[in-house]
Scaffold this motif. Structure first.
Motif, PDB file in Angstrom:
ATOM      1  N   LYS A  40     -53.098 -12.484  25.293  1.00  0.00           N
ATOM      2  CA  LYS A  40     -52.884 -13.914  25.079  1.00  0.00           C
ATOM      3  C   LYS A  40     -52.437 -14.599  26.371  1.00  0.00           C
ATOM      4  CE  LYS A  40     -50.203 -17.193  22.281  1.00  0.00           C
ATOM      5  NZ  LYS A  40     -49.177 -17.332  21.211  1.00  0.00           N
ATOM      6  N   ALA A  41     -51.528 -13.956  27.102  1.00  0.00           N
ATOM      7  CA  ALA A  41     -51.023 -14.538  28.347  1.00  0.00           C
ATOM      8  C   ALA A  41     -52.136 -14.669  29.385  1.00  0.00           C
ATOM      9  CB  ALA A  41     -49.886 -13.685  28.898  1.00  0.00           C
ATOM     10  N   GLN A  97     -51.106  -7.284  22.721  1.00  0.00           N
ATOM     11  CA  GLN A  97     -51.563  -8.569  22.196  1.00  0.00           C
ATOM     12  C   GLN A  97     -51.010  -9.731  23.016  1.00  0.00           C
ATOM     13  OE1 GLN A  97     -53.870  -8.878  20.095  1.00  0.00           O
ATOM     14  NE2 GLN A  97     -53.926  -6.985  18.912  1.00  0.00           N
ATOM     15  N   GLU A  98     -49.743  -9.630  23.388  1.00  0.00           N
ATOM     16  CA  GLU A  98     -49.135 -10.688  24.194  1.00  0.00           C
ATOM     17  C   GLU A  98     -49.758 -10.738  25.586  1.00  0.00           C
ATOM     18  OE1 GLU A  98     -44.888 -10.713  24.297  1.00  0.00           O
ATOM     19  OE2 GLU A  98     -44.688 -10.424  22.128  1.00  0.00           O
ATOM     20  N   ALA A 150     -45.531  -8.942  29.794  1.00  0.00           N
ATOM     21  CA  ALA A 150     -46.174  -8.401  28.599  1.00  0.00           C
ATOM     22  C   ALA A 150     -46.754  -7.014  28.874  1.00  0.00           C
ATOM     23  CB  ALA A 150     -47.274  -9.350  28.120  1.00  0.00           C
ATOM     24  N   TYR A 156     -54.906  -6.337  27.961  1.00  0.00           N
ATOM     25  CA  TYR A 156     -54.607  -5.653  26.696  1.00  0.00           C
ATOM     26  C   TYR A 156     -54.532  -4.141  26.916  1.00  0.00           C
ATOM     27  CZ  TYR A 156     -55.375  -3.846  21.955  1.00  0.00           C
ATOM     28  OH  TYR A 156     -55.269  -3.161  20.763  1.00  0.00           O
ATOM     29  N   LYS A 174     -46.825  -4.662  25.594  1.00  0.00           N
ATOM     30  CA  LYS A 174     -47.185  -5.543  24.487  1.00  0.00           C
ATOM     31  C   LYS A 174     -48.632  -6.019  24.664  1.00  0.00           C
ATOM     32  CE  LYS A 174     -42.408  -7.084  23.814  1.00  0.00           C
ATOM     33  NZ  LYS A 174     -41.474  -8.243  23.776  1.00  0.00           N
ATOM     34  N   ASN A 193     -45.633 -14.268  32.732  1.00  0.00           N
ATOM     35  CA  ASN A 193     -45.884 -13.949  31.325  1.00  0.00           C
ATOM     36  C   ASN A 193     -46.831 -12.757  31.189  1.00  0.00           C
ATOM     37  OD1 ASN A 193     -44.256 -16.064  30.488  1.00  0.00           O
ATOM     38  ND2 ASN A 193     -45.958 -17.502  30.217  1.00  0.00           N
TER      39      ASN A 193
END
Length: 232
Positions: free
Chosen positions: A218-219, A214-215, A207, A114, A212, A203
């Motif tokens: 998550k990834a 948040q992505e 990101a 993040y 990105k 991924n």
């Protein structure tokens, strides 16, 4: 209290505790006795004062000693037998499960991804890209990219620009490699899931590079969910 210089440099604080345990067992130090100062212990044991301080911190948190500011460290007023039990517990090697390590990395590296997406510098982007390309090259050959995988995750930790995260990463990774060495089936499963692992890495990489947060988190989280499934 008889002291012998410590030659071994791995887990030095445990060596210090071991010598204190021996001194208690032989009666050289008694409950309530004052221990030598940090400087004296450092010189007698031929170790750094940092290692001595670490040992004393562990002993204090475990209720073996109490420290009087400006005076020194003292063994607590308990029976020698009770002190022996406490010291023995400190010296036991606790078995770390791979699931525990994965979950810890998942928590730390999720946030690292993040912050990397938010804070990564141009130079760090170049480094991450180079590391990722080496990782992809190995994965495309169908090989298990152990070192390249480690460097990829380390590059993300560095891109988070939080120095403490790298220290934690190094500690966890050492434990992870030791646990994996005992689990040969894990390596075989790793080979069978190379395509899945490669997609997870891509991924995460995309990101972060595309900014990105948040992505990216998550990834990374999903990646470690996959790691957990592949190793349990």
């Amino acid at each position: 209290m008889k002291i012998t210089p410590i030659r071994k440099r791995k887990r030095v604080y445990q060596e210090i505790i071991e010598q204190i345990k021996t001194a208690v067992a032989t009666g050289e130090v008694q409950p309530g006795d004052k221990l030598p100062s940090e400087r004296a212990l450092s010189e007698m044991l031929s170790v750094s004062r940092t290692s001595v301080k670490e040992a004393l911190t562990v002993l204090k948190s475990s209720g073996v000693i109490h420290i009087k500011p400006g005076v020194g460290a003292f063994l607590v007023q308990e029976s020698p037998q009770r002190l022996q039990v406490k010291l023995a517990d400190l010296l036991q090697e606790k078995e770390t499960s791979i699931v525990e390590l994965i979950e810890l990395r998942q928590a730390i590296e999720g946030d690292a991804a993040y912050y990397a997406a938010k804070r990564i510098t141009s130079r760090q982007k170049e480094n991450l890209q180079a590391v990722f390309e080496r990782l992809v090259a190995i994965e495309e050959q169908g090989n298990v990219a152990v070192e390249e995988d480690y460097q990829f995750h380390l590059a993300i930790i560095e891109a988070a620009n939080n120095p403490l995260m790298r220290d934690v990463m190094n500690l966890i990774s050492d434990n992870m490699l030791r646990v994996l060495a005992k689990n040969q089936e894990a390596s075989e499963r790793n080979e069978r899931f190379q395509g899945e692992i490669a997609e997870e890495h891509r991924n995460i990489y995309e990101a972060i590079i595309n900014g990105k947060p948040q992505e990216a988190r998550k990834a990374m989280w999903q990646h470690f969910q996959g790691v957990k499934q592949r190793h349990t």
